[in-house]
Motif scaffolding. Structure first.
Motif: not given
Length: 131
Positions: A59-71
């Motif tokens: 994951g990048g520096s973003g929050s976990p929920s935004s990385s899950q949405d991106d995935a």
């Protein structure tokens, strides 16, 4: 027969035994000793704290929920691309559709024709060998 290169060992039954219902003498658990120089240098440093909020790997520096949405968004885009590619079709898709449209009789005719061609090729090879 004895050991050729070793010392003769004592007979295991020569020492006095113990009764089956008696427990063996408790042994002091072995512990590793730490050298004085190492233990003295580690006391000045505080031990690192382990814990904190869970993080996802990669994951990048973003929050976990935004990385899950991106995935999820990327997975949906990939699925749509695969669907469009499969609908577009190609040589194999056209051939598959052609084979699906064949009836049982057509399939048997094709198999029979192929078998005839193999027999003719075998006969021609046999004639060439004998000549």
């Amino acid at each position: 027969m004895g050991n050729l290169c070793g010392k003769p060992s004592s007979d295991p039954f020569s020492s006095p035994g113990r009764r089956l219902d008696s427990a063996p003498a408790p042994n002091k658990p072995a512990s590793a000793s730490v050298p004085q120089s190492v233990s003295a240098s580690n006391t000045s440093k505080p031990s690192p704290k382990v814990g904190g909020p869970p993080r996802t790997l990669g994951g990048g520096s973003g929050s976990p929920s935004s990385s899950q949405d991106d995935a999820r968004r990327k997975a949906a885009e990939a699925a749509e691309a695969r669907l469009q590619q499969s609908q577009k079709g190609g040589k194999l898709t056209a051939q598959l559709n052609k084979d699906k449209a064949k009836t049982r009789v057509d399939t048997l005719k094709d198999a029979s024709e192929t078998e005839r061609r193999h027999r003719d090729a075998d006969n021609n090879a046999e004639v060439l060998r004998n000549s």
